[in-house]
Structures are given as C-alpha cells and as structure tokens.
Design an enzyme around this catalytic site. Structure first.
Site, short mmCIF file in Angstrom:
data_model
loop_
_atom_site.label_atom_id
_atom_site.label_comp_id
_atom_site.label_asym_id
_atom_site.label_seq_id
_atom_site.Cartn_x
_atom_site.Cartn_y
_atom_site.Cartn_z
CB ILE A 113 -9.19 -21.97 27.82
CG1 ILE A 113 -8.19 -20.87 27.43
CG2 ILE A 113 -10.39 -21.37 28.54
CD1 ILE A 113 -8.71 -19.89 26.38
N GLY B 270 -4.02 -30.65 22.70
CA GLY B 270 -4.37 -30.97 24.08
C GLY B 270 -3.41 -32.01 24.66
CB ALA C 156 -10.55 -23.28 18.01
CE1 TYR D 233 -8.65 -18.82 16.69
CE2 TYR D 233 -8.68 -16.44 16.95
CZ TYR D 233 -8.77 -17.71 17.50
OH TYR D 233 -8.99 -17.84 18.85
CG ASN E 174 -4.02 -10.31 23.94
OD1 ASN E 174 -4.48 -9.17 24.07
ND2 ASN E 174 -3.72 -10.82 22.77
CB VAL F 167 5.87 -14.02 22.73
CG1 VAL F 167 4.84 -13.27 23.56
CG2 VAL F 167 7.18 -13.28 22.73
#
Ligand code: NAD
Length: 332
Positions: free
Chosen positions: A23, A48, A92, A158, A187, A202
C-alpha cells in the site's frame, strides 16, 4: 480563530513509513503525482521491495529519498522526520506474523508507532495519517459495520496493536494537539501484493495454481465473506484523509460489498479465462472472522472518498501485474 486540519500535499515534505510495501508504494506514487516537494520512504525492507518503488523513482527523481531503517529506532526516526509536513504511517507486520512473533509485533507495531508519533509531535508535523485495520472489530456483531462498533470481539495481537495505535494517537491529539486520521482498511488486494513471502495471500496462491492448470484450493466451505478493496483506492483514501478538514477520527475503507471466498475464487477464474472449478480442502484455523461488510458512508461524507475499482476490474489489474511483473513462486 478557526484552523483548518486539511493539509495540501503539493510542495510539502512527506514521510511514508513502510513506503516500499504494497500500500505504501502506491501512496508514494500518488504523492509524487500530487507534486509533493519531497517524499521520504522509511522502510526496513522486511517485506518491502525496491521494485515497488520503480515507478516512483522514474517519476520522482530526486524528490524521492529511500531510507533503510526501522521505525523503532528513535534517533533515526527523529532525524528522518525533521522538517516533514505530513506523515503517512504504514509500516507494520502482517497479522499472521504478529501471531507467531508477538514480541517483534510489540516492538514494531506498538513501540515503533509510539516512536513515530513522539517524533511527529517533536517535529511539529501538521498531520499523521495512519493505517488501522478492520481487525480491530474482530467478528463484528452488526453489518454493515460502522466505526462506532466496539473493539472487544478482536482476539488477535495485530488487532489489539492497531486499536492501541488509534488510542495512542487520540491521546497525543488531546495532550499535544497532534492532528491525525486513522483509516481502517478491510481486505486489501492489488498490484505489488507480496508474491514470495511466508505470509503470501491466498489470491497469489490461487493465481499460481490456476496458471499451472490446477484448481484454486479453498480451505473449508468458502462461505466466509470479506469486503475487498483495491490498493489504489486505499492509497487515494490516504491522500484525501490528509487534505480533508478532519482530525482525531477513524474511517472504514472498504467497498461495502460482501464477497465469499468461493465467490472470490470464481471471480478470479473468470478473469483468468479458466474453466476450472475451485476445490475444497480441510478447514484451517487461521482466524475466527467469518464475515466482513463495512459501512463506508463516513469516509464518503467527510473525505469525499468512494471506491472506484470494482472486484472484477481490480482482479484483472492484479492478474495483469502478476503476469508481467511478479516472479511466480514455486510453492503451491
Ligand atoms: N494488506 C491488508 O489487507 C491490510 C489490511 C488492513 C490494514 N493494513 C495495514 O496497512 C499497512 C500497509 O500494509 P501492506 O499491506 O502494504 O503491508 P506490507 O507488508 O506490504 O507493507 C508494510 C511495509 O512496512 C515495512 N516494515 C515492517 N516493519 C517495519 C519496521 N519495524 N520499520 C520499518 N519498516 C517496516 C515492510 O518492509 C513493508 O514494506 C500496514 O499498517 C497494515 O497493517 C493492511
């Protein structure tokens, strides 16, 4: 006196923690497009990749600076944040890694976030946009789930860390007037998803199987639902949250569309022009969340954000990227 909490991004100096990730790298792309004066990426490259920043390097030139380092290194974070106007905090660990290495998760998600917030206050940063998660809800009791839903059904480390991060930011807003917005992504999928890692999603496994002529494997009956949102829509929400005249608040970022795992497999098969049918394997205890569906009206009202990329177009985009850019892993 009225003060605006909306921040321009053009001509500003911006820090993106976790900016080499899925992201974060899309946030970096949009910031450079928005004429940010400088975008500093701080990433420890645990997940990353420099490939994720290839477009940013091409577009940004010397407006992009990449610093390899940890958010839980106070001296480094203080140094990197000095002179920064706006912070996008995305660094994270994944939920699964947090379960396997809770101490590392504590150091990264909790201490690391504290370090970023503390440095942001000291450097007089104008606004922090932070990445929270639908995991704060656990299995929600009401659908579509609004931001007012309580966090007591979450039982993951988390989710607990993300809820604490939101609480930390609230407290620093109250103590120091730090402006912030927390975005609870549902998601996320799309180009630059990790294809190699231990915690690979997945969808990547399914694309690998389908391209080998094998049916996608669903663990369990596939009835659990999720609320999928494309990574570029998430990145856009980050920029809008910085610009909007809002502070000290959280927003769901999702599409408000419920898709079952089985429905996701079918949609992926259609996008990949495959006649295969998904097959089912034994249920695996991953987490107890069997339903996700977000109310996204607050983000529409306050940020002017609505998702623009539907599941079929988004999966098409993911498959195109994966075929051209990703190196399919061998494992199935
Ligand atoms: N992907 C999802 O479905 C999802 C859903 C909800 C929330 N989020 C949140 O969005 C944010 C970005 O997630 P993503 O999917 O891009 O994950 P990602 O793993 O692709 O990106 C995270 C980046 O942070 C870096 N990083 C991790 N720990 C670090 C540390 N201690 N110091 C410096 N860098 C560190 C990693 O190397 C990686 O580049 C995270 O905060 C995540 O919790 C993601």
């Amino acid at each position: 006196m009225t003060t605006s909490t909306g921040q321009p991004l053009a001509a500003q100096r911006i820090l993106v923690t976790g900016g080499a990730g899925t992201i974060g790298s899309h946030v970096v792309d949009l910031l450079l497009e928005a004429d940010a004066a400088e975008v500093v990426v701080l990433d420890n490259f645990a997940r990353g990749r420099m490939e994720n920043l290839a477009e940013a390097e091409a577009v940004g030139g010397d407006r992009l600076t990449v610093v390899t380092g940890d958010i839980n290194d106070p001296a480094l974070v203080r140094d990197v944040i000095s002179g920064i106007d706006v912070v996008f905090h995305l660094a994270a660990l994944r939920i699964t890694q947090c379960a396997e290495q809770p101490r590392l998760a504590l150091e990264s998600l909790v201490d690391g976030t504290f370090t970023v917030i503390e440095a942001a206050v000291a450097a007089d940063v104008k606004k922090v946009i932070t990445s929270s998660s639908a995991s704060v809800y656990g299995l929600a009791e009401s659908f579509p789930t609004t931001e007012r839903h309580h966090p007591y059904n979450n039982d993951t480390f988390y989710g607990a860390a993300k809820a604490f991060n939101e609480g930390m930011l609230r407290s620093f807003h109250a103590m120091n007037g730090l402006d912030y917005v927390a975005l609870r992504y549902f998601n996320v999928y799309g180009p630059r998803m990790d294809t190699h890692g231990l915690y690979t999603e997945v969808l990547i496994r399914w694309m690998e199987r389908i391209s080998r002529g094998e049916a996608p494997l669903i663990f369990g009956d596939g009835a659990a639902t999720m609320d999928f949102v494309h990574v570029r829509d998430i990145a856009r929400a980050n920029l809008l949250a910085a610009r909007a005249d809002v502070t000290d608040t959280v927003y769901n970022i999702a599409t408000s569309t419920e898709t079952s795992l089985k429905g996701l497999a079918d949609a992926l098969l259609a996008v990949m022009d495959s006649d295969l049918k998904a097959v089912h394997g034994p249920e695996r205890a991953v987490n107890g969340v069997t339903r996700r569906l977000a109310d996204i009206s607050a983000a529409a009202r306050d940020l002017g954000w609505t998702p623009e990329i539907g599941l079929s177009d988004g999966l098409d985009d993911l498959v195109t990227w994966w075929r051209h850019a990703a190196q399919p892993a061998v494992a199935g």
